[in-house]
Motif scaffolding. Structure first.
Motif, PDB file in Angstrom:
ATOM      1  N   ARG A 236      83.526  31.740 115.893  1.00 22.05           N
ATOM      2  CA  ARG A 236      84.488  31.103 116.781  1.00 22.05           C
ATOM      3  C   ARG A 236      85.772  31.278 115.864  1.00 22.05           C
ATOM      4  NH1 ARG A 236      80.319  27.613 118.334  1.00 22.05           N
ATOM      5  NH2 ARG A 236      79.813  28.312 120.865  1.00 22.05           N
ATOM      6  N   GLN A 237      85.712  30.932 114.514  1.00 17.05           N
ATOM      7  CA  GLN A 237      87.078  30.853 113.789  1.00 17.05           C
ATOM      8  C   GLN A 237      87.582  32.450 113.659  1.00 17.05           C
ATOM      9  OE1 GLN A 237      85.036  29.058 110.337  1.00 17.05           O
ATOM     10  NE2 GLN A 237      86.053  27.007 110.968  1.00 17.05           N
ATOM     11  N   GLY A 238      86.550  33.185 113.536  1.00 11.40           N
ATOM     12  CA  GLY A 238      86.941  34.667 113.341  1.00 11.40           C
ATOM     13  C   GLY A 238      87.431  35.406 114.870  1.00 11.40           C
ATOM     14  N   PHE A 239      87.029  34.862 115.808  1.00 14.57           N
ATOM     15  CA  PHE A 239      87.595  35.282 117.219  1.00 14.57           C
ATOM     16  C   PHE A 239      88.990  34.926 117.293  1.00 14.57           C
ATOM     17  CE2 PHE A 239      83.459  37.016 118.799  1.00 14.57           C
ATOM     18  CZ  PHE A 239      83.908  37.742 119.996  1.00 14.57           C
ATOM     19  N   GLU A 240      89.076  33.444 117.121  1.00 15.07           N
ATOM     20  CA  GLU A 240      90.494  32.802 117.101  1.00 15.07           C
ATOM     21  C   GLU A 240      91.555  33.450 116.349  1.00 15.07           C
ATOM     22  OE1 GLU A 240      92.096  28.110 117.112  1.00 15.07           O
ATOM     23  OE2 GLU A 240      90.951  29.081 115.201  1.00 15.07           O
ATOM     24  N   PHE A 241      91.193  33.779 115.177  1.00 12.45           N
ATOM     25  CA  PHE A 241      92.153  34.482 114.140  1.00 12.45           C
ATOM     26  C   PHE A 241      92.534  35.881 114.382  1.00 12.45           C
ATOM     27  CE2 PHE A 241      93.335  36.533 110.113  1.00 12.45           C
ATOM     28  CZ  PHE A 241      94.283  35.518 109.692  1.00 12.45           C
TER      29      PHE A 241
END
Length: 847
Positions: A236-241
């Protein structure tokens, strides 16, 4: 017809003739244990009247039907390619064949779990191995839509690039899964994973409002160890970034992450179905370094969904663009949007060290490498393609600014989605966004090889005030390019608490062999000057005499991890370059590593300690130095904080080096439980580490190893047993390991484990007699084994530990016997030879 190779010219010619529309691939996985049925229907346009070929590495081709005409398989198929004569403007070819299951981690790999005897399959296609599963125009610029229909045992799960459909009954005990067509992608990122995998599911909302299903998969026998929520959090953190930075929503419909057995690499960026090695499922306590490495790998593969999968290189000479970009973006995302805020420290100690090492080999090459054929690219997954390229991208971002860089990337995705590109396509967008002419930068950094060295030349008056500050840049004669660098100079002094802290930072551009820094003139000379502070530039650094003295005395006192790691790197470079004695470096490591707080740094320092002891120390004192280092590591393990990461790492490092009776007694006591280190859990994997130490030290028999395997009858246990058996220091055990490795019965990871054990010796004479056998077998191995298996043998069994002139002479004789058709083999052996040359020079500096 030619063999397994494919040249760039052949690929270019085929791409000029053909445009591929779609593939319909029908697979039946319910028959034999060795082969499966593969029927491929391909629709494509072509220049009328032209002839071409399609790739199909298959032992049996039953039929080839081109535009309704049956072709004679004996005439058109040779087991690697199928000729397609007299093409029409629009064509349909149907190829019915049998394909082989592999045990090499290439193509469609088949694995049987020793725990439950269940079969698990997964595909691995990069670079040229989708042709092992279905007939295909195997090159990245012939994109198409792929539709997979798979018949498999009814209790399996089947996963591909598209969402998994509900299966329908087939014949008895089997079902058929009919997947929706994929987006227009390259064949090497298609995927098939099948077997009774288990899954944890979740979802996220993409930036465009779509619900993206998430899945994390592993074998049933590993599910109890799978920490899926941690993986989902990072995802999720990767998608967001990435969606924010790239300005482009996630391009696929779902995102599965699958941990698969006997995987050769860290992971593979199959579109929407990323595969990872199973070592990232932690069945025993992992080091913090391994947890961070998994996080970086997860982010790396996710970045590929845009850079590599959505927009793909035209040919493999731009492989670096895929890998360097993903490597850089993974570190950036980790630093700016996850808990791993010190990821640039890890990037320096791991990726950059890898890049510097690779860039100083005789086989070094420009980042933008000349890839003439598949053999070239297969050996080009190296530290330049990944780590140097990522380092140079970081330098570019420092030069043009992150926002300007990302603006160019956003434009690049907008213009080239679902297409193939070359380097100039990206450079144009970056130039437009930054307003800079990147031609000279590209030429200096991407089209030349070698690494520069930076040194500060400092003059002061009697009061310690700087009167002159110059940064000198040098290059070796073979690669003389002097490059521009955007970098920072850091001044460090001891504060009242005794910490080494930065008191001034000066950022500037360095160009030419000398760069004066007038902004630093008039300042008080600090205790330590660090060129390339913050690690923005790609260059080796050397400390001036006063800074080196400060670093040697106060290395543990750095307040921040990154500058400390830069000094560690400079110290190690000097040893590798035979500018400083290895034993002095060993003393620095053992005197300071107990205070090191970064797990990845500890891990790499311990590897470098082993390299120094095994290769760089004067041979007349090597045994004494090794024994002394093992004692020091044992003391570090005993004095480390109970339950700490360092305690675990130091214990493992001690076990690896333990050789004296007293040291082996301690290992034995740890394994039996007679000796307990508070907070240290002697879990399954640590038990194998300790047992292998005892095996190498003549304290554990093959029977003892088999007893431990019965206790841990798993895939991991089997691999550990292969290593332990091969480590037994008898002529019989080494001969059995050698025969097993060359005999072809072992799988890819079993072979790798046996090679590790074979090389695990306290007495080098035990395996010195295998030097002639290596060179006698090398050419046959290369010509008869698959690439992965052959490369493991060529690199892993090279007699690197025999650091003497006789090894160099035998190597040179072998290299001189190779023809021009053995470029990849030649490169691997030349690289291995360089390790012996470097070791001999370092040993001379240690005398």
């Amino acid at each position: 017809m030619p063999g397994m190779n494919l040249t760039r010219e052949e690929a270019r010619t085929r791409a000029e003739l053909i445009t591929v529309h779609s593939y319909d691939v029908e697979l039946d996985l319910t028959g034999s244990d060795t082969v499966f049925s593969s029927r491929t229907t391909v629709r494509f346009s072509a220049a009328p009247g032209a002839s071409s070929f399609i790739d199909a590495v298959m032992p049996t081709v039953r039929s080839v039907n081109l535009n309704g005409t049956e072709l004679d398989t004996a005439q058109v198929a040779d087991g690697v390619r199928i000729a397609l004569p007299s093409l029409a403007a629009e064509n349909t070819v149907v190829i019915d064949a049998d394909a082989l299951y592999m045990n090499t981690g290439e193509g469609l790999h088949r694995f049987v779990d020793p725990v439950d005897q269940e079969v698990y399959l997964y595909s691995q296609f990069e670079v040229p191995d989708s042709r092992r599963m279905f007939a295909v125009f195997e090159q990245p610029d012939l994109k198409a839509s792929f539709t997979f229909t798979v018949t498999a045992p009814e209790h399996w799960d089947v996963i591909s690039n598209s969402a998994t459909p509900a299966p329908v009954p087939a014949h008895a005990g089997a079902k058929t899964w009919s997947f929706a067509p994929t987006e227009r992608i390259s064949s090497y990122i298609t995927a098939l994973v099948a077997g009774p995998y288990q899954c944890v599911r979740s979802e996220l909302t993409s930036s465009d409002g779509r619900i993206i299903p998430l899945g994390v998969f592993a074998r049933a026998s590993l599910m109890e160890h799978l920490d899926a929520e941690n993986i989902f959090t990072l995802t999720r953190q990767g998608f967001e970034f990435f969606e924010e930075q790239f300005g482009t929503p996630y391009p696929f419909t779902k995102y599965d992450q699958l941990f698969v057995p006997e995987f050769n690499a860290g992971a593979m960026e199959n579109a929407g179905a990323v595969t990872f090695l199973e070592s990232y499922v932690f069945r025993s306590r992992p080091t913090d370094a391994m947890v961070e490495r998994r996080a970086i790998t997860i982010l790396h593969e996710l970045a590929h969904m845009w850079f590599g999968d959505l927009v793909t290189m035209r040919w493999w000479n731009d492989l670096w663009l895929n890998e360097s970009f993903a490597e850089f973006m993974a570190a950036l995302a980790a630093a700016q949007n996850t808990q791993f805020t010190s990821s640039w420290t890890t990037f320096n100690i791991m990726e950059k060290n890898w890049a510097y090492r690779q860039d100083q080999l005789p086989s070094t090459h420009p980042i933008k490498a000349e890839i003439n054929d598949l053999e070239d690219v297969l050996v080009n997954f190296d530290g330049i393609t990944y780590a140097k390229g990522a380092s140079v991208l970081r330098q570019l971002v420092a030069w043009v600014g992150q926002e300007q860089f990302m603006a160019g990337v956003r434009s690049y995705f907008d213009k080239h989605a679902w297409k193939n590109t070359e380097l100039p396509d990206l450079i144009r967008e970056l130039e437009a966004a930054s307003g800079r002419d990147l031609g000279p930068w590209s030429e200096a950094w991407l089209e030349t090889a070698g690494v520069n060295t930076l040194r500060a030349a400092i003059e002061t008056d009697d009061a310690g005030t700087i009167t002159s500050f110059v940064i000198n840049q040098s290059a070796i004669a073979a690669y003389p390019t002097i490059r521009p660098h955007r970098l920072a100079v850091g001044f460090y002094d001891l504060n009242e608490a005794g910490a080494l802290v930065r008191v001034h930072r000066e950022e500037l551009d360095v160009a030419g062999t000398t760069t004066e820094v007038p902004a630093l003139v008039g300042r008080q000379r600090p205790a330590l000057v660090l060129v390339n502070d913050d690690d923005l530039a790609y260059a080796k650094i050397r400390l001036d005499e006063l800074s080196l003295a400060t670093a040697t005395k106060h290395l543990k006192d750095f307040e921040q991890s990154l500058p400390r790691t830069l000094v560690w790197g400079a110290t190690w470079d000097a040893v590798r370059d035979a500018e400083a004695p290895a034993r002095a470096y060993i003393d620095v490591v053992l005197g300071n590593i107990g205070h090191e707080s970064d797990s990845s740094v500890v891990m790499v320092l311990l590897r470098q300690l082993n390299t120094a002891l095994d290769f760089y120390v004067d041979r007349s004192v090597a045994a004494e130095a090794s024994a002394s280092a093992a004692d020091a590591l044992w003391e570090l393990a005993r004095s480390a904080a109970a339950g700490s990461d360092s305690q675990l790492q130091f214990t493992r490092a001690f076990a690896q080096r333990a050789g004296s009776p007293a040291q082996l007694d301690a290992v034995e006591a740890l394994l039996s439980g007679d000796l307990v280190l508070q907070g240290l859990s002697v879990d399954t994997d640590l038990r194998w580490d300790l047992l292998t130490s005892l095996a190498a030290g003549s304290r554990a028999s093959v029977e003892t190893i088999e007893q431990e395997l019965a206790r841990d009858n798993t895939a991991n246990g089997s691999l550990a047993a292969h290593t332990a058996r091969a480590a037994v220091p008898t002529a019989e055990a080494k001969a059995a390991a050698w025969e097993g490795i060359l005999g072809g019965e072992l799988s890819n990871l079993e072979q790798r484990a046996a090679i590790t054990g074979f090389n695990r010796v306290h007495d080098l004479e035990l395996i010195s007699g295998y030097v002639p056998a290596y060179f006698e077998a090398a050419r046959t191995v290369w010509e008869t084994k698959s690439h992965e298996i052959a490369q493991q043998v060529i690199v892993g069994l090279y007699p690197a530990v025999q650091t003497n002139q006789a090894t160099l002479d035998a190597t040179d004789e072998f290299i001189s016997s190779l023809g021009e058709d053995s470029r990849a083999l030649r490169r691997l052996v030349i690289e291995a030879r360089d390790g012996v040359v470097r070791a001999l020079a370092a040993q001379g500096a240690d005398v």
